[in-house]
Design an enzyme around this catalytic site. Structure first.
Site, PDB file in Angstrom:
ATOM      1  N   LYS A  63       0.846  -1.201   0.000  1.00 38.83           N
ATOM      2  CA  LYS A  63       0.000   0.000   0.000  1.00 38.83           C
ATOM      3  C   LYS A  63       0.878   1.247   0.000  1.00 38.83           C
ATOM      4  O   LYS A  63       1.942   1.272   0.637  1.00 38.83           O
ATOM      5  CB  LYS A  63      -0.885  -0.032   1.249  1.00 38.83           C
ATOM      6  CG  LYS A  63      -1.934   1.062   1.344  1.00 38.83           C
ATOM      7  CD  LYS A  63      -2.832   0.792   2.574  1.00 38.83           C
ATOM      8  CE  LYS A  63      -3.898   1.859   2.727  1.00 38.83           C
ATOM      9  NZ  LYS A  63      -4.733   1.626   3.928  1.00 38.83           N
TER      10      LYS A  63
ATOM     11  N   SER B 148      -9.554   1.570   3.521  1.00 38.94           N
ATOM     12  CA  SER B 148      -8.819   2.368   2.554  1.00 38.94           C
ATOM     13  C   SER B 148      -7.762   1.571   1.770  1.00 38.94           C
ATOM     14  O   SER B 148      -7.127   2.131   0.870  1.00 38.94           O
ATOM     15  CB  SER B 148      -8.113   3.516   3.274  1.00 38.94           C
ATOM     16  OG  SER B 148      -7.221   3.000   4.232  1.00 38.94           O
TER      17      SER B 148
ATOM     18  N   SER C 129      -9.537  -0.708   7.696  1.00 38.02           N
ATOM     19  CA  SER C 129      -9.040  -0.477   6.340  1.00 38.02           C
ATOM     20  C   SER C 129      -8.424  -1.662   5.623  1.00 38.02           C
ATOM     21  O   SER C 129      -8.158  -1.564   4.436  1.00 38.02           O
ATOM     22  CB  SER C 129      -8.006   0.657   6.354  1.00 38.02           C
ATOM     23  OG  SER C 129      -8.668   1.863   6.634  1.00 38.02           O
TER      24      SER C 129
END
Lengths: 517, 463
Positions: free
Chosen positions: A69, A164, A188
């Site tokens: 990420k 997210s 997330s």
């Protein structure tokens, strides 16, 4: 399995890497990746190949393509947090977790897309645009969806990944990598895992180093692990967990990586079903799946009990106060002076700060900073921040009480419904959506407990539904063992993507989800 | 006119003497090339985390013990937020809620009536000692409308020592700070050299009438030496008194001391009251310290700090050293103060005493009056003295054996001062300064003088 394949020489690391890179290119419309590190990935793959040739692989992860990420620092590779503030920012160091994976020989394919600074539950609010859920293009979804008009094509009906860590979830789900790192502050990692039909593990706070993870809420953030099966999650966990002197919040106890047993007898297991997780807005479908899962355990001989976590309803508000306060603090360093975006405004230092921050941050980030600063004002501190900390203690105690009463693992839904179409999702603002969607995942962050999403079934619309298991502090072994048993029982279907079929390789051809362990 | 009671409190920042910074591994060094001692954490690169430096904690514990404080076995770290170019993270990590040490005291001495002969001991309460980060340095270049930022100092460990408003004038403040400086230097926890920014003092000053509540206080900054501290405090007290007597009011403001003009002026930079939005530092767990009783059995020695262990190893503090000097050598208290006030002087004195038969009570005069004044005149430190303790001891031995007079001794010392490598004996011989011991010789000389000056002798005898 792919690890075995690498070892046996059935496939080489460079082939694998190239396959993944090419698949990334053909699934570009998913927008899962922000940066693709093609050159370095191939180099890493070549080095791995050398090691396999000499019969000296570094471990199970050697040669395995992974994605990270974009809020983890990667030396030499852009780290943006999907924000204008860090566009073009090349960090001089690797996050500890990234370094550990690289040290194990993993091949870093690229950085995945997210909500700006990890603030959001849809992966729709980053400056590089939203991430599309690969299931939007699956045969399973397309079969179930009724086009409203013939001009409507797949372009407009796609569903979100959740957030997210949507980019990481989409990357794993679409087979472009075998494991990915996400982060989890309020859900997330688990939320997009549920929507994308992959395993999403949130480890216990303090187990895995946060050094190099650009923080959202320091007291709740953890690096998250996204894989296609529970065994893989255990392998990645094994390579990441353990004390890091650079992170003073990691525990000192030594960590021993474990292999998951194939549980056959669950009669000694006690599964707790927290009644408060029957939250308002929970879809009938998910409720049914949850129920069925509980029955599954009961029928297999486990003890399934209803439990209560009475303070669950306060967790959203509590989270809002604590999260925004820490955000306000953590974002204070972005002033344009030392790194990142700097505005052209030259009138004064203050005006430069203001312009830089206005230009660099999106509305969501700025909104949270303002709220957070409000809560931290001297006159408000006791009323909000301290109060929220006290409520946090109560929420954590709810879990302690339940686990003390003999429950081993809690079973809850992960999301309120299956993935929403993008067009629907953006009708409400980020804050509203976050408040709605975090409700089932966020208490685990408050309490620092480990939790995992296991893909369970497909919804009526042909989209993944996942269920969440929450375990005791630092009892990942038990948690994952139960999750693995459950995974075996439900036999979640493999996503049927055209693009993947085109890249046919025996590695991808399985009845079960492709895995590397 | 009703009397005024001035009230003075101090906030002192002492830079911790350590190899690396409080929360990162970059080096601590004075006057290094700009931005050459900056780690990723110091530059506030995103994703970096603080790691507490053990040595800094030990320095704070030592200092707390030396100042009779209670050491908090559990203390906490907080973030203090404000935006400034020399604060990369936008916040400073400090200890606002629970500092490492509280409720101590510092005793210091003053001469009353400006005579060294009468010393009085005073005490100031120490409110607390907290660990915190130093900021970087920023220089404003107005000609080019830019600010130059050097982060070498950003993150260096500081001990903030808060002294309660128990002092009443510049002299007291100066004496208290001087004593603190000596203590810190003795402990080694800070080199405390004000000129290098290792010791910074801010004074809080107010005045009120006896029996009435305390007046509005001002904060005085930009004080660069102990001498200026006394001046700044006294000026501010006077300024406040005059202002109030003229019917004015005192603003709760920050003022800077202008050493050239010898006055305090309002600081333009500070606007209004800042809300620092304190928040606990989430990346640092509470700091737990142990003592012999609470130390867990199989704890790794590297991982813990034992307060009792540190206490046992504290060196003699200045006050103890002075007592010992007075007791051992029979000198006066004010002598012991003077000895400790100059770096290396006490050692010098003790070395001279060891090497001479002259009584220590006599030696002290030579060291404090003659030697020290020479050093001061030529701005030399004891270490740089061309007259070593051995040389002085030799000289004093000649005096003690009555081989020379004390006037002659002073002459020899003046000659020794030139540092030409001659011994006292050689100088005495060169300049024919020996006292004649032979009585007969003396008689002859006297007789010769009397014979030559017959008339004058008769005049003298007659009256």
């Amino acid at each position: 399995q792919v690890s075995a394949a690498l070892k046996e020489g059935r496939v080489s690391p460079t082939e694998l890497c190239q396959q993944c890179l090419s698949l990334i290119k053909s699934t570009k419309f998913l927008n899962a990746y922000i940066t693709i590190a093609e050159e370095t990935a191939l180099k890493q793959a070549e080095a791995s190949e050398e090691r396999y040739k000499r019969g000296r692989p570094l471990g199970v992860l050697d040669g395995i393509p992974i994605a990270v990420k974009d809020n983890f620092n990667t030396a030499g590779i852009e780290t943006t947090c999907a924000s204008n503030m860090l566009r073009g920012y090349i960090s001089p160091y690797n996050a500890t977790v990234v370094q550990k994976l690289l040290d194990q020989g993993a091949v870093l394919l690229g950085k995945t897309n997210l909500d700006e600074f990890a603030m959001g539950s849809g992966s729709t609010d980053g400056v590089f645009g939203p991430v599309r859920n690969p299931w939007s293009y699956s045969r399973q979804y397309k079969e179930k969806s009724v086009p409203k008009s013939h001009s409507e094509d797949k372009e407009s009906n796609w569903v979100i990944t959740g957030g997210s860590s949507g980019g990481s979830a989409a990357a794993v789900s679409s087979f472009t990598c075998f494991a990915a790192l996400g982060s989890d502050t309020g859900g997330s990692t688990r939320n997009p895992a549920a929507h994308c039909g992959v395993v999403g593990l949130k480890p216990t706070y303090g187990l895995i180093s946060r050094h190099g993870l650009i923080p959202l809420v320091n007291s709740m953030d953890v690096p998250g692990i996204l894989t296609r099966c529970v065994d893989d999650a255990a392998v990645v966990l094994g390579s990441l967990a353990g004390h890091d002197p650079k992170d003073s919040t990691t525990i000192q106890d030594s960590f021993k990586p474990f292999e998951l047993p194939n549980l056959t007898d669950v009669s000694k297991l006690s599964i707790g079903i927290p009644k408060e997780y029957h939250a308002p807005g929970l879809s009938g479908e998910i409720l049914a799946v949850w129920s069925k899962a509980a029955d599954l355990f009961r029928n297999a001989g486990a003890k399934v009990v209803e439990v209560s976590l009475p303070h669950t309803c306060y967790s959203i508000v509590c989270y809002h106060v604590l999260c925004t306060a820490e955000v306000a603090s953590n974002m204070a360093r972005f002033d344009g002076l030392e790194y990142g975006h700097r505005s052209d405004m030259k009138e004064s230092t203050e005006s430069m700060y203001a312009a830089t921050r206005r230009e660099g941050f999106n509305d969501v980030v700025r909104g949270r900073i303002l709220s957070g600063n409000y809560f931290l004002l001297k006159q408000n501190y006791e009323k909000y921040f301290v109060k929220a900390q006290k409520v946090r203690r109560l929420i954590a105690n709810d879990f302690v009480k339940v686990f003390r009463s003999g429950v081993d693992v809690l079973l809850t839904p992960t999301t309120l419904s299956d993935a929403a179409p993008y067009k629907e999702f953006i009708k409400e603002d980020n804050r509203t959506r976050s408040a709605q969607n975090d409700i089932l995942t966020q208490a685990a962050n408050m309490a620092g407990l480990p939790a995992i999403n296991v893909p369970t079934a497909l919804s009526e619309r042909g989209l993944p539904i996942g269920l969440q298991f929450i375990g005791r502090s630092f009892q990942e072994q038990q948690l994952l063992t139960v999750a693995k048993w459950f995974e075996k029982q439900v036999q979640f279907p493999v996503i049927q993507l055209e693009e993947v079929k085109r890249h046919d390789h025996d590695v991808f051809q399985h009845e079960k989800s492709a895995s590397f362990s | 006119l009703a009397p005024w009671v001035p009230v003075v409190g101090l906030e002192i920042h002492a830079q911790i003497s350590s190899n690396s910074k409080l929360f990162s591994g970059s080096q601590v060094q004075f006057a290094a090339p700009p931005n050459s001692l900056v780690s990723f954490f110091d530059a506030s690169l995103p994703g970096t985390l603080p790691v507490l430096n053990r040595r800094c904690v030990e320095a704070a514990v030592m200092t707390g013990l030396a100042l009779n404080c209670s050491i908090n076995k559990k203390s906490l770290f907080d973030r203090k937020h404000y935006f400034y170019a020399d604060l990369p993270a936008g916040y400073q990590i400090t200890q606002q809620r629970v500092p490492i040490a509280v409720n101590g005291s510092l005793s210091y001495s003053l001469c009353i009536d400006n005579k060294m002969s009468q010393m009085v001991t005073k005490t100031v309460r120490i409110k607390q000692i907290q660990l915190e980060q130093d900021s970087g340095k920023s220089l404003h270049d107005d000609t080019r409308s830019q600010t130059l930022v050097d982060l070498n100092r950003a993150g260096v460990g500081l001990m903030e020592v808060v002294m309660e408003p128990d002092m009443c004038c510049g002299e007291e403040a100066a004496a208290a700070v001087r004593e603190l400086q000596l203590i810190l230097q003795t402990l080694g926890s800070s080199q405390a050299v004000m000129a290098e920014g290792q010791l910074r003092v801010d004074a809080n000053v107010s005045v009120h009438h006896p029996g009435e509540p305390y007046g509005v206080r001002t904060e005085v900054k930009n004080i660069n030496s102990i001498r200026f501290l006394a001046k700044a405090v006294d000026y501010e007290i006077q300024r406040q008194i005059e202002e109030l007597e003229n019917g004015g009011t005192i603003l709760n403001e920050t003022r800077a001391f202008d050493s050239k003009l010898g006055c305090t002026v309002p600081m333009r930079d500070k606007e209004g009251k800042q809300d620092y939005r304190f928040m606990p530092e989430p990346n640092l767990p509470p700091l737990i310290l142990y003592d012999a009783k609470s130390l867990p059995a199989n704890m790794n020695h590297q991982q813990v700090i034992n307060i009792d262990w540190i206490h046992e190893r504290l060196p003699d503090l200045p006050s103890v050293k002075r007592e010992k000097l007075v007791e051992q050598y029979g000198i006066l208290p004010e002598h012991s103060f003077a000895l400790l006030n100059e770096d290396g002087l006490a050692e010098f004195y003790e070395n001279v005493v060891k090497q001479t038969r002259m009584k220590p009570k006599r030696v002290i005069g030579w060291v404090l009056n003659d030697l020290l004044s020479y050093l001061k005149q030529h701005s030399l430190t004891v270490k740089e003295s061309p007259v070593s303790s051995a040389l002085l001891a030799d000289l004093l031995n000649l005096l003690e054996k009555k081989e020379i007079s004390s006037t002659a001794a002073k002459q020899v010392l003046a000659e020794l001062w030139k540092g030409e490598g001659k011994t006292p004996l050689e100088i005495v011989k060169e300049q024919k300064l020996q006292l004649l011991q032979d009585e007969k010789e003396l008689e002859q000389i006297c007789q010769a003088v009397i014979d030559r000056q017959e008339n004058e002798v008769i005049m003298m005898v007659l009256g």
